[in-house]
Design an enzyme around this catalytic site. Structure first.
Site, PDB file in Angstrom:
ATOM      1  N   HIS A   8       0.835  -1.205   0.000  1.00 31.49           N
ATOM      2  CA  HIS A   8       0.000   0.000   0.000  1.00 31.49           C
ATOM      3  C   HIS A   8       0.868   1.253   0.000  1.00 31.49           C
ATOM      4  O   HIS A   8       1.548   1.534   0.979  1.00 31.49           O
ATOM      5  CB  HIS A   8      -0.888  -0.036   1.249  1.00 31.49           C
ATOM      6  CG  HIS A   8      -1.843   1.106   1.354  1.00 31.49           C
ATOM      7  ND1 HIS A   8      -1.748   2.072   2.323  1.00 31.49           N
ATOM      8  CD2 HIS A   8      -2.916   1.442   0.590  1.00 31.49           C
ATOM      9  CE1 HIS A   8      -2.723   2.940   2.173  1.00 31.49           C
ATOM     10  NE2 HIS A   8      -3.437   2.588   1.127  1.00 31.49           N
ATOM     11  N   GLU A  48       1.203  -0.738  -5.164  1.00 35.42           N
ATOM     12  CA  GLU A  48       0.132   0.212  -5.486  1.00 35.42           C
ATOM     13  C   GLU A  48       0.638   1.578  -5.969  1.00 35.42           C
ATOM     14  O   GLU A  48       1.647   2.072  -5.470  1.00 35.42           O
ATOM     15  CB  GLU A  48      -0.746   0.439  -4.244  1.00 35.42           C
ATOM     16  CG  GLU A  48      -2.005   1.211  -4.583  1.00 35.42           C
ATOM     17  CD  GLU A  48      -2.673   1.888  -3.394  1.00 35.42           C
ATOM     18  OE1 GLU A  48      -2.001   2.233  -2.412  1.00 35.42           O
ATOM     19  OE2 GLU A  48      -3.891   2.104  -3.487  1.00 35.42           O
ATOM     20  N   HIS A  78      -0.899  10.127  -3.255  1.00 37.14           N
ATOM     21  CA  HIS A  78      -2.183   9.647  -2.729  1.00 37.14           C
ATOM     22  C   HIS A  78      -3.341  10.592  -2.960  1.00 37.14           C
ATOM     23  O   HIS A  78      -4.477  10.163  -3.162  1.00 37.14           O
ATOM     24  CB  HIS A  78      -2.050   9.348  -1.226  1.00 37.14           C
ATOM     25  CG  HIS A  78      -3.331   8.862  -0.635  1.00 37.14           C
ATOM     26  ND1 HIS A  78      -4.174   9.653   0.103  1.00 37.14           N
ATOM     27  CD2 HIS A  78      -3.951   7.651  -0.735  1.00 37.14           C
ATOM     28  CE1 HIS A  78      -5.243   8.955   0.450  1.00 37.14           C
ATOM     29  NE2 HIS A  78      -5.130   7.737  -0.036  1.00 37.14           N
TER      30      HIS A  78
HETATM   31  O1  G3P Z   1      -6.910   1.932  -2.870  1.00 37.71           O
HETATM   32  C1  G3P Z   1      -7.150   1.129  -1.791  1.00 37.71           C
HETATM   33  C2  G3P Z   1      -6.450   1.694  -0.633  1.00 37.71           C
HETATM   34  O2  G3P Z   1      -5.327   2.372  -1.077  1.00 37.71           O
HETATM   35  C3  G3P Z   1      -7.297   2.547   0.221  1.00 37.71           C
HETATM   36  O3  G3P Z   1      -7.520   3.763  -0.323  1.00 37.71           O
HETATM   37  O4  G3P Z   1      -7.396   6.079   0.382  1.00 37.71           O
HETATM   38  O5  G3P Z   1      -5.399   4.651   0.740  1.00 37.71           O
HETATM   39  O6  G3P Z   1      -6.079   5.260  -1.568  1.00 37.71           O
HETATM   40  P1  G3P Z   1      -6.535   4.984  -0.174  1.00 37.71           P
HETATM   41 CA    CA Z   2      -5.221   3.717  -3.056  1.00 42.28          CA
END
Ligand code: G3P
Ligand code: CA
Length: 326
Positions: free
Chosen positions: A33, A60, A75
């Site tokens: 993440h 990601e 982000h």
């Molecule tokens: O994209 C899934 C995860 O990353 C949760 O969302 O807000 O961290 O982009 P966010």
């Molecule tokens: Ca995300």
């Protein structure tokens, strides 16, 4: 006799052939993440290289456009909680006091220092025990630069780690006269990501946009519908008409905790019945909430609730946990 044998061999081959959706995926995948963001500032190339070394299955990328239409890996549509933009370009904020990625060219963005996430009002670091804010030297980068890093590392290490890009706020981009989706799909195609077999999972919170990607733009990529609010889970059957999986907040999977045991909502089983994979977010060893430790969180969600993957800031811990379960 010969024809019966041929028939049986044919049957065996057909039954062994993985479904299109499962061709390249481990039964449970680890998604780094924002990279290995528990250890290095999120979405930096350094955090991505570390996630690659940790053997995450996917890395990601959250994507936002610059003023000159370069997809930037960051982000939010804002810059002021992960960079020194407020010091370097103090006059460039909008009326809401925020600095927007879309107001800066790629060359300007490259002059900024990226740092550990902080509250722009107080300057306080969000996760106090992570990489120290303001230390080191980190830069923003484009989606293309990150793909080249991951594909390069795949070649040099012999691994095949995937990408998991997110189209961020398509409606905001549209209001600004930009088509983020079109640009992202073009970059993906240029780098060989076109079908479900190409080790790329495309995600978006905006259901209309993701549906359009499948039904109008005819993308054959593996699509994951992100879910923010519990009421959205009622639309599961509709999501299954265009998506291959869902990415819910992990709390939408939990029901109650009694006598230290969790019970679950029907979200995972409902999704599985519709053929949807479930990749909840976000597994953080330093933000445990209802869990007493990280192991309990992983055991509860990955094993007991039977999800198919996890977005984690600590991909090494999830990789090790799953290795022990084999
Ligand atoms: O994209 C899934 C995860 O990353 C949760 O969302 O807000 O961290 O982009 P966010
Ligand atoms: Ca995300």
């Amino acid at each position: 006799m010969k024809s019966i044998s041929l028939f049986l061999i044919g049957l065996l081959l057909v039954s062994c052939k993985p479904s299109k959706k499962e061709i390249y995926m481990n039964p449970k995948i680890v998604i780094a993440h924002r990279g290995a963001s528990g250890y290095l500032p999120e979405h930096t190339l350094e955090a991505k290289a570390m996630a690659h070394a940790m053997n995450a299955d996917f890395i990601e990328q959250d994507l936002v456009l610059s003023k000159d239409d370069i997809p930037i890996v960051i982000h939010d549509i804002y810059l002021d909680d992960v960079t020194d933009v407020a010091t370097k370009f103090s006059t460039r904020k909008r009326e809401d006091n925020r600095f927007y990625v879309i107001d800066f060219t790629f060359d300007e963005l490259k002059t900024l220092q990226v740092t550990e996430r902080f509250n722009p009002k107080t300057g306080e670091q969000f996760y106090p025990n992570r990489f120290p804010k303001g230390k080191g030297s980190f830069k923003l980068h484009s989606f293309q630069e990150e793909i080249e890093l991951i594909q390069g590392l795949n070649l040099s290490t012999g691994k095949n780690i995937g990408i998991y890009p997110e189209i961020k706020e398509p409606a905001f981009h549209q209001k600004e006269g930009k088509n983020l989706t079109k640009i992202v799909l073009k970059v993906l195609a240029d780098y060989g990501y076109k079908t479900k077999k190409d080790k790329c999972i495309l995600q978006c919170f905006d259901a209309k946009e993701l549906e359009k990607i499948r039904k109008e733009l005819k993308s054959d990529l593996f699509l994951v519908q992100l879910i923010e609010f519990p009421e959205e889970t009622k639309q599961l059957a509709h999501f299954a008409t265009y998506a291959d999986g869902i990415g819910p907040w992990y709390r939408q999977i939990l029901s109650e905790k009694t006598d230290n045991k969790f019970t679950f909502t029907s979200l995972v089983s409902d999704a599985h019945k519709l053929g949807l994979k479930v990749h909840p977010y976000t597994f953080r060893a330093d933000a445990l909430n209802e869990f007493s430790n990280f192991n309990e969180m992983m055991q509860t969600l990955l094993i007991d609730a039977n999800v198919d993957g996890a977005f984690s800031d600590f991909p090494d811990l999830v990789v090790n946990f799953l290795k022990d379960k084999k």
